[in-house]
Design a protein around this motif. Structure first.
Motif, mmCIF file in Angstrom:
data_model
loop_
_atom_site.group_PDB
_atom_site.id
_atom_site.type_symbol
_atom_site.label_atom_id
_atom_site.label_comp_id
_atom_site.label_asym_id
_atom_site.label_seq_id
_atom_site.Cartn_x
_atom_site.Cartn_y
_atom_site.Cartn_z
ATOM 1 N N GLN A 134 0.813 -1.212 0.000
ATOM 2 C CA GLN A 134 0.000 0.000 0.000
ATOM 3 C C GLN A 134 0.849 1.266 0.000
ATOM 4 O O GLN A 134 0.322 2.358 -0.204
ATOM 5 C CB GLN A 134 -0.930 -0.006 1.218
ATOM 6 N N TYR A 135 2.134 1.149 0.243
ATOM 7 C CA TYR A 135 3.019 2.311 0.231
ATOM 8 C C TYR A 135 3.875 2.330 -1.031
ATOM 9 O O TYR A 135 5.041 2.717 -1.010
ATOM 10 C CB TYR A 135 3.896 2.310 1.485
ATOM 11 N N ALA A 136 3.290 1.905 -2.143
ATOM 12 C CA ALA A 136 3.986 1.910 -3.442
ATOM 13 C C ALA A 136 3.096 2.576 -4.473
ATOM 14 O O ALA A 136 2.794 2.014 -5.520
ATOM 15 C CB ALA A 136 4.337 0.487 -3.859
ATOM 16 N N ALA A 137 2.682 3.801 -4.166
ATOM 17 C CA ALA A 137 1.752 4.495 -5.062
ATOM 18 C C ALA A 137 2.428 5.034 -6.318
ATOM 19 O O ALA A 137 1.764 5.257 -7.327
ATOM 20 C CB ALA A 137 1.078 5.652 -4.308
ATOM 21 N N MET A 138 3.733 5.239 -6.262
ATOM 22 C CA MET A 138 4.469 5.822 -7.385
ATOM 23 C C MET A 138 5.275 4.756 -8.110
ATOM 24 O O MET A 138 6.102 4.083 -7.490
ATOM 25 C CB MET A 138 5.402 6.917 -6.871
#
Length: 262
Positions: A158-162
């Motif tokens: 969830q902390y790989a939006a980019m």
């Protein structure tokens, strides 16, 4: 039809299906393995949010406008969860069955784009708007369905939006269909790209820059695949034997005979 012929035709299809299954599995696994945790991802999110506000409209304003319509959150969640993988897989199947010469190019573009996206995920962990504390509504938590479990250890980090590979893959689908098909319906399919951009913002899963970076990576992937294709064609042309025509040989033999006669 002989069983050997059937097997010969099915073997390439099975090989491609296996390769694509590995690609999708690697995509899921890679995003889980590169888990960075919220610390750096939240810091990057706040810096990116401040940078965007200098020149881009607010994602929160768009989300608030969209959520003013009934069922928008639910429909956006369904599209985000249900179209990303199936839509891309359907494109590849369609190309393999109906437009085989274009299949390899698009498959390679997808592989390069996905690999580049995973590299960026590793170098720049980023919390999405719904987790960054910028005032966005987490529509997946509010109404579902959700692509993510309660903890960030499920199908994707969830902390790989980019970058947004949702946007990148959707753009590839649109470009491939417009580039390959001559049907008027290709423009309807191409709407998948702008709809996906709207969906990832309405669901607060991505920032504008996530989609912009995905588009840049896609352009680079297409250029790289095209360059590799040109190199392969040049190599094949150099390795192809030059045919020797009968006319020059006959002319040379006639000249030899004249010299002997003289």
């Amino acid at each position: 039809m002989a069983s050997g012929t059937i097997t010969g035709r099915l073997r390439p299809l099975a090989t491609e299906a296996g390769l694509l299954a590995i690609l999708f599995a690697f995509y899921k696994w890679g995003r889980t393995v590169i888990e960075h945790g919220p610390g750096q991802a939240m810091a990057n999110a706040h810096r990116l949010w401040g940078f965007e506000r200098q020149w881009l409209p607010s994602e929160i304003d768009l989300q608030r406008w969209a959520l003013g319509w009934d069922h928008t959150a639910f429909l956006a969640n369904v599209y985000y969860v249900g179209v990303h993988f199936p839509g891309t897989a359907l494109l590849l199947v369609w190309l393999y069955v109906r437009h085989r010469p274009s299949y390899g190019r698009v498959r390679n573009e997808l592989v390069v784009l996905t690999a580049a996206g995973l590299v960026v995920h590793t170098l720049f962990p980023l919390a999405p708007p719904r987790l960054a504390g910028v005032g966005a509504v987490d529509t997946m938590l509010a109404v579902g369905p959700s692509a993510y479990p309660a903890a960030a250890d499920g199908i994707a980090n969830q902390y790989a939006a980019m970058p947004s590979l949702h946007v990148g893959w959707a753009l590839l689908v649109a470009v491939a269909v417009v580039r390959t098909s001559r049907s008027r319906w290709r423009w309807v399919v191409a709407l998948h790209a702008p709809v996906t951009v709207l969906v990832v913002v309405v669901t607060a899963n991505h920032y504008w820059l996530d989609g912009i970076v995905a588009a840049v990576l896609l352009a680079g992937s297409m250029a790289l695949v095209a360059a590799a294709g040109r190199v392969r064609r040049v190599r094949r042309a150099r390795q192809r034997p030059v045919p020797v025509t009968a006319a020059p040989l006959q002319a040379r033999d006639e000249r030899d005979e004249e010299l002997v006669a003289a």
